[in-house]
Design a protein around this motif. Structure first.
Motif, mmCIF file in Angstrom:
data_model
loop_
_atom_site.group_PDB
_atom_site.id
_atom_site.type_symbol
_atom_site.label_atom_id
_atom_site.label_comp_id
_atom_site.label_asym_id
_atom_site.label_seq_id
_atom_site.Cartn_x
_atom_site.Cartn_y
_atom_site.Cartn_z
ATOM 1 N N SER A 186 0.875 -1.212 0.145
ATOM 2 C CA SER A 186 0.098 -0.045 0.180
ATOM 3 C C SER A 186 0.931 1.231 0.162
ATOM 4 C CB SER A 186 -0.856 0.022 1.097
ATOM 5 O OG SER A 186 -1.559 1.187 1.299
ATOM 6 N N ASP A 187 0.535 2.273 -0.616
ATOM 7 C CA ASP A 187 1.391 3.516 -0.630
ATOM 8 C C ASP A 187 1.024 4.241 0.635
ATOM 9 O OD1 ASP A 187 1.935 3.128 -3.401
ATOM 10 O OD2 ASP A 187 0.015 4.197 -4.019
ATOM 11 N N ALA A 188 0.026 4.167 1.388
ATOM 12 C CA ALA A 188 0.077 4.778 2.719
ATOM 13 C C ALA A 188 0.188 3.980 3.786
ATOM 14 C CB ALA A 188 -1.397 5.172 2.666
ATOM 15 N N ALA A 189 0.792 4.229 4.918
ATOM 16 C CA ALA A 189 1.281 3.559 5.979
ATOM 17 C C ALA A 189 -0.091 3.134 6.892
ATOM 18 C CB ALA A 189 2.273 4.089 6.956
ATOM 19 N N TYR A 190 -0.893 4.295 6.920
ATOM 20 C CA TYR A 190 -1.939 4.395 7.606
ATOM 21 C C TYR A 190 -3.234 4.458 6.956
ATOM 22 C CZ TYR A 190 1.269 4.600 11.436
ATOM 23 O OH TYR A 190 2.320 4.313 12.258
ATOM 24 N N TYR A 217 -2.339 -14.592 10.478
ATOM 25 C CA TYR A 217 -2.489 -13.092 10.145
ATOM 26 C C TYR A 217 -1.390 -12.283 10.579
ATOM 27 C CZ TYR A 217 -3.487 -13.032 15.059
ATOM 28 O OH TYR A 217 -3.542 -13.333 16.542
ATOM 29 N N GLN A 218 -1.280 -11.068 9.963
ATOM 30 C CA GLN A 218 -0.279 -10.278 10.307
ATOM 31 C C GLN A 218 -0.673 -8.675 10.198
ATOM 32 O OE1 GLN A 218 2.506 -10.443 6.957
ATOM 33 N NE2 GLN A 218 3.255 -12.339 7.590
ATOM 34 N N SER A 219 -0.166 -7.863 11.019
ATOM 35 C CA SER A 219 -0.641 -6.444 10.771
ATOM 36 C C SER A 219 0.219 -5.955 9.866
ATOM 37 C CB SER A 219 -0.468 -5.725 12.293
ATOM 38 O OG SER A 219 0.650 -6.096 12.634
ATOM 39 N N MET A 220 -0.109 -4.785 9.477
ATOM 40 C CA MET A 220 0.273 -4.088 7.931
ATOM 41 C C MET A 220 0.327 -2.596 8.126
ATOM 42 S SD MET A 220 -0.856 -4.616 4.272
ATOM 43 C CE MET A 220 -0.390 -3.342 2.900
ATOM 44 N N THR A 221 1.380 -1.838 7.511
ATOM 45 C CA THR A 221 1.175 -0.674 7.253
ATOM 46 C C THR A 221 1.488 -0.476 5.639
ATOM 47 O OG1 THR A 221 3.621 -0.522 7.889
ATOM 48 C CG2 THR A 221 1.914 0.185 9.387
ATOM 49 N N LYS A 222 2.603 -0.585 5.307
ATOM 50 C CA LYS A 222 2.840 -0.564 3.904
ATOM 51 C C LYS A 222 3.263 -1.896 3.146
ATOM 52 C CE LYS A 222 4.566 4.287 3.589
ATOM 53 N NZ LYS A 222 5.706 5.089 3.262
ATOM 54 N N GLN A 223 3.339 -2.709 4.108
ATOM 55 C CA GLN A 223 3.777 -4.196 3.258
ATOM 56 C C GLN A 223 3.581 -5.463 4.302
ATOM 57 O OE1 GLN A 223 7.664 -4.725 0.713
ATOM 58 N NE2 GLN A 223 8.218 -5.241 2.794
ATOM 59 N N ALA A 224 3.132 -6.289 3.712
ATOM 60 C CA ALA A 224 2.948 -7.582 4.450
ATOM 61 C C ALA A 224 3.360 -8.934 3.411
ATOM 62 C CB ALA A 224 1.606 -7.705 4.957
ATOM 63 N N ALA A 225 3.811 -10.022 3.985
ATOM 64 C CA ALA A 225 4.033 -11.127 3.158
ATOM 65 C C ALA A 225 3.636 -12.339 3.967
ATOM 66 C CB ALA A 225 5.320 -11.085 2.579
ATOM 67 N N ILE A 226 2.805 -13.083 3.453
ATOM 68 C CA ILE A 226 2.545 -14.479 4.244
ATOM 69 C C ILE A 226 2.835 -15.602 3.094
ATOM 70 C CG2 ILE A 226 0.904 -15.947 5.305
ATOM 71 C CD1 ILE A 226 -0.416 -13.450 5.805
ATOM 72 N N ASP A 248 -4.767 3.103 14.898
ATOM 73 C CA ASP A 248 -3.508 2.637 14.392
ATOM 74 C C ASP A 248 -2.462 2.243 15.248
ATOM 75 O OD1 ASP A 248 -4.508 3.166 11.956
ATOM 76 O OD2 ASP A 248 -4.004 5.455 12.020
ATOM 77 N N TYR A 249 -2.893 2.107 16.714
ATOM 78 C CA TYR A 249 -1.617 2.141 17.793
ATOM 79 C C TYR A 249 -1.013 0.613 17.539
ATOM 80 C CZ TYR A 249 -5.208 -1.008 20.124
ATOM 81 O OH TYR A 249 -5.826 -1.995 20.455
ATOM 82 N N ALA A 250 -1.919 -0.466 16.968
ATOM 83 C CA ALA A 250 -1.297 -1.605 16.795
ATOM 84 C C ALA A 250 -0.030 -1.673 15.742
ATOM 85 C CB ALA A 250 -2.456 -2.649 16.403
ATOM 86 N N CYS A 251 -0.260 -0.579 14.907
ATOM 87 C CA CYS A 251 0.922 -0.492 13.854
ATOM 88 C C CYS A 251 1.917 0.739 14.276
ATOM 89 C CB CYS A 251 0.213 -0.308 12.557
ATOM 90 S SG CYS A 251 -0.775 -1.598 12.100
ATOM 91 N N GLY A 252 1.593 1.030 15.319
ATOM 92 C CA GLY A 252 2.860 2.042 15.702
ATOM 93 C C GLY A 252 2.250 3.566 15.761
ATOM 94 N N GLY A 253 0.959 3.621 15.063
ATOM 95 C CA GLY A 253 0.472 4.912 15.117
ATOM 96 C C GLY A 253 -0.352 5.382 16.361
ATOM 97 N N SER A 254 -0.588 6.631 16.515
ATOM 98 C CA SER A 254 -1.320 7.107 17.744
ATOM 99 C C SER A 254 -2.801 7.135 17.657
ATOM 100 C CB SER A 254 -0.724 8.609 18.097
ATOM 101 O OG SER A 254 -0.983 9.274 17.039
ATOM 102 N N VAL A 255 -3.496 7.345 18.720
ATOM 103 C CA VAL A 255 -5.012 7.486 18.523
ATOM 104 C C VAL A 255 -5.244 8.916 18.225
ATOM 105 C CG1 VAL A 255 -7.034 7.249 19.993
ATOM 106 C CG2 VAL A 255 -5.224 5.782 20.460
#
Length: 815
Positions: A186-190, A217-226, A248-255
């Protein structure tokens, strides 16, 4: 057409005329608008024909303008084998019980299974719309058939998802593919999203609160691979599910700060995410075999090279021996010029090992020939000490010998060789005991980690490079484990090389060879054996760490790195100070303290300032204490006989004598330069830790060890060259190889492929494809090269002073 109409009329008759009315025949692709309340509900019937072998997927879009959470609109979808229901506004719960409301919802219905029939079959879907509200609530309904529901191999597919509009698609394994990699970008992280792989089972878990109930399952911002294997899915097909999280807190973002104090805000199209999924075949089994052969053959070549070097050395020794037998006058000339009894020795430097090997014993010291040989350097301080050297009582005193300005190796090799060798053998036996007791619980723990990953499907537990993680059996990333075979193979090879030298040395000792007894660096192999075991254990524990790399078990990968660096420094010091090196018990106790500090750093080193203050104080005090011991050759004792005040009195006297009276020139200039530079480096590390407080505390400590080791090795080589000693071809080759291989290894080490300092989703942004044989990534190449670099580093320490094998110990300076 007639059959479909008959189905719809039959459905209407089955429902009957209730308060909600009869089901209305409906068409796909058409928007239906209406209103419902407690006494009026709507039922829609969608009929379609399924072709043989075809998977039909239907998606339902609903919308309601109402934000009334007390009276939501309820949607119930009835299929042949299941029921799916939800409400609008759809409520998602986030951190600290925050709620997020969505008025627009779309869900994909569980697709009908392909029928084995050879003719088309007819299907029907009922959509019930109801509400308990005493007033009318408007809604919109749209039902469509999905045309691009099945993903194709090597073909990218783009789509959009949001928390209330999840997506999932079907994938079937082609006949010749046993494993595939699902790449999502994805182009956007969030907003933060979750990618899940689930078996073909209804219902499909495609909402934030239940997506973790099934599959991988995996959490993802810009990239994931399974990576998915055919053997894990008996039906040879699976669903790929995409869920957008409400926060977004699970991916490192803030509320988002805008929702504070507004618990009922409606979120519709504000958290949509554009995604692209591509499913590509993974490697075949033949690549696994090639990678294994490559790994083992690469390091077996080191064994072959060692055999060649040993054979060439054997031929040279045989030629020298035959040449000595043919021309005895040549050999006798060497003996007469360097025999420890017949040759004169420098003043103040005939100690220990020379006396033990000579039959005249102490009579040599009372010989009238006390002047240094022609051409040797003299120093006023040596001449001043000559008066004391004639006194046997003072000569045997360690304080007098070790505090001489100019020390020679014979001064520090006075102890019985057998006793010293046994002392150093304790290093070997102790490290084996440590390795067994350390490795067994580590192996048990990482097996538990891997089991948890396999059972729960949570791939956020381990920080792999998912774009190059090749599973084998229960292991998720076999390539990261296989690449550690170099440490074990080269560690064992180093043990064989040391064993060969040990055997040759014992034979020479049994033959009373004069060069073995009184010439060159005293041969003690205990530390070398310990280094070989440490290298092998580094491979074992690094493999254990890479079973499931994460923040809590990174210490497994670094513990034996500390020991390797510490043992190398001890060995380098032991070379010229065989009598005063640290005992195995105190050395391993020090390593235990370091590992304890590393564990505390993992727990408290993130944000606690007090920990960094305490650690920096310990670091600086330990540097000063060790510097004092090195500077005074272990003769500085803080145990004043008078009282506790005697300790401080002696300290003040030492400072006054060495720093004020002789401030212009320290008594031991070379040692002072080394220790000043070393303390500056260590104090710099302490200040850096206090200011920046790095999260990777284990690597921070390892950096301290490595910098100190490199500093000491550089000092040793410089002093060796200053003393007019030579570097033979083999150690020179090892030094150059070490520098080149370490440079290449560090290049790949800093190619960060994952980072447990961040969230799993952020770490996956750093993932990269394989670069070697389609099987190994950059970190695997680091494993290969670092194993070779450590091996060459050990060979440097083993061969560095081979040029001194024909030099008397009372002519080898100590530094």
């Amino acid at each position: 057409g007639a059959l479909l109409c008959a189905l719809l009329w039959a459905a209407a008759a089955a429902v009957g005329d209730g308060p909600g009315g009869s089901p209305a025949p409906a068409a796909f692709g058409r928007v239906y608008r209406g209103a419902v309340n407690i006494s009026a509900e709507r039922v829609y019937a969608f009929a379609y024909r399924s072709e043989p072998g075809q998977v039909d997927a239907v998606r339902v879009y609903v919308n309601s303008s109402s934000e009334n959470l007390r009276y939501p609109v309820l949607f119930v979808v009835r299929q042949q084998k299941g029921v799916l229901s939800w409400q609008v506004p759809l409520i998602f719960r986030g951190l600290y019980q925050r709620t997020y409301n969505y008025q627009e919802v779309s869900r994909t219905l569980c697709p009908s299974e392909p029928t084995p029939e050879t003719r088309p079959s007819d299907q029907i879907i009922f959509v019930d719309v109801a509400s308990m509200a005493p007033f009318n609530i408007a809604y919109e309904l749209l039902v469509t058939r999905l045309e691009n529901f099945q993903l194709e191999t090597n073909k990218a597919f783009n789509f959009t998802a949001s928390p209330s509009q999840p997506q999932y698609f079907l994938y079937k394994f082609p006949q010749d593919v046993d494993s595939v990699i699902i790449n999502v970008v994805s182009d956007a992280a969030y907003p933060c999203s979750v990618v899940s792989v689930q078996d073909i089972v209804c219902p499909v878990y495609d909402l934030d609160h239940n997506v973790e109930f099934n599959g991988v399952y995996q959490s993802m911002t810009k990239q994931a691979a399974i990576t998915v294997q055919r053997k894990d899915f008996p039906g040879e097909q699976f669903f790929v599910v995409f869920v957008i999280k409400p926060e977004d807190y699970a991916c490192g973002g803030s509320v988002p700060s805008s929702i504070h104090g507004n618990a009922n805000r409606t979120w519709n199209l504000q958290r949509t995410k554009n995604l692209q999924v591509t499913i590509v075949p993974s490697i075949k089994k033949s690549v696994y075999v090639q990678a294994m052969f490559f790994s083992f053959l690469s390091f077996l070549s080191f064994y072959l090279g060692s055999v060649v070097v040993a054979f060439v050395h054997y031929i040279r020794v045989q030629r020298k021996a035959s040449a000595g037998r043919l021309s005895p006058e040549h050999g006798s000339g060497i003996m007469t010029s360097s025999h420890p009894i017949s040759a004169s020795t420098p003043e103040g430097s005939s100690y220990g090992a020379i006396d033990e090997s000579s039959s005249s014993g102490g009579h040599q010291m009372s010989s009238p020939e006390r002047r240094p040989p022609a051409g040797s350097d003299t120093d006023s301080s040596v001449e001043e000490e000559s008066d004391f050297d004639t006194m046997p009582e003072i000569e045997s005193d360690k304080n007098i010998i070790r505090t001489k300005v100019f020390l020679y190796l014979s001064d520090l090799s006075r102890k019985d060789r057998r006793i010293v060798s046994k002392k150093y053998k304790i290093y070997f036996w102790n490290i084996i005991t440590i390795a067994v007791f350390y490795a067994l619980p580590v192996i048990q723990l990482v097996i538990t980690y891997q089991t948890v990953v396999n059972v729960t499907g949570n791939q956020d537990i381990c920080y792999y490079n998912f774009l190059c993680a090749h599973p084998l059996g229960v292991l998720s990333a076999f390539n990261n484990i296989l690449s550690n075979v170099g440490h074990m193979m080269l560690g064992f090879l180093f043990l064989l090389i040391v064993l060969r030298r040990d055997i040759l040395h014992r034979r020479a000792m049994e033959m009373k060879d004069i060069y073995t007894l009184d010439y060159g660096i005293p041969k003690h192999f205990g530390l070398f054996y310990a280094m070989g075991i440490a290298l092998m254990m580094e491979g074992v524990l690094s493999a254990c760490y890479h079973v499931c790399p994460n923040y809590s078990n990174f210490q497994f990968d670094t513990s034996f790195m500390y020991m390797i660096a510490g043992l190398c420094m001890l060995k380098l010091y032991q070379t010229r100070h065989p009598d005063i090196n640290a005992s195995a018990y105190s050395a391993y106790a020090s390593f235990a303290v370091v590992i304890c500090l590393a564990v505390l750093g993992v727990v408290f080193g993130k944000n606690d300032m007090w920990f960094w203050v305490v650690f920096s104080i310990i670091h600086v005090l330990a540097s000063l204490a060790l510097s004092t011991q090195i500077y005074y050759m272990g003769r500085f004792k803080m145990d004043g006989p008078d009282s506790d005040l005697g300790i401080f009195r002696r300290a003040v006297m030492v400072l006054y004598t060495d720093c004020i009276q002789q401030c212009s020139r320290p008594m031991y200039m070379d040692r002072m330069v080394l220790l000043i530079v070393g303390n500056l480096v260590n104090w710099s590390f302490a200040i850096f830790g206090l200011v920046y407080r790095p999260r990777d505390f284990a690597s921070y400590i390892l950096g301290i060890f490595i910098c100190n080791l490199l500093l000491y090795l550089a000092f040793y080589i410089i002093m060796k060259l200053r003393s007019s000693e030579k570097l033979l071809p083999i150690p020179m080759f090892c030094i150059v190889s070490t520098a080149v291989v370490w440079a290449a290894a560090l290049y790949f080490f800093f190619q960060t492929l994952s980072s447990w300092e961040e969230t799993p989703a952020e770490s996956r942004e750093k993932n990269r494809p394989c670069i070697l044989l389609g099987f190994f990534d950059d970190h695997d190449v680091w494993h290969f090269l670092s194993a070779a670099a450590l091996f060459f580093s050990f060979l440097v320490l083993l061969t560095l002073d081979d040029d001194l094998d024909t030099v008397r110990r009372d002519k080898i300076p100590v530094f």
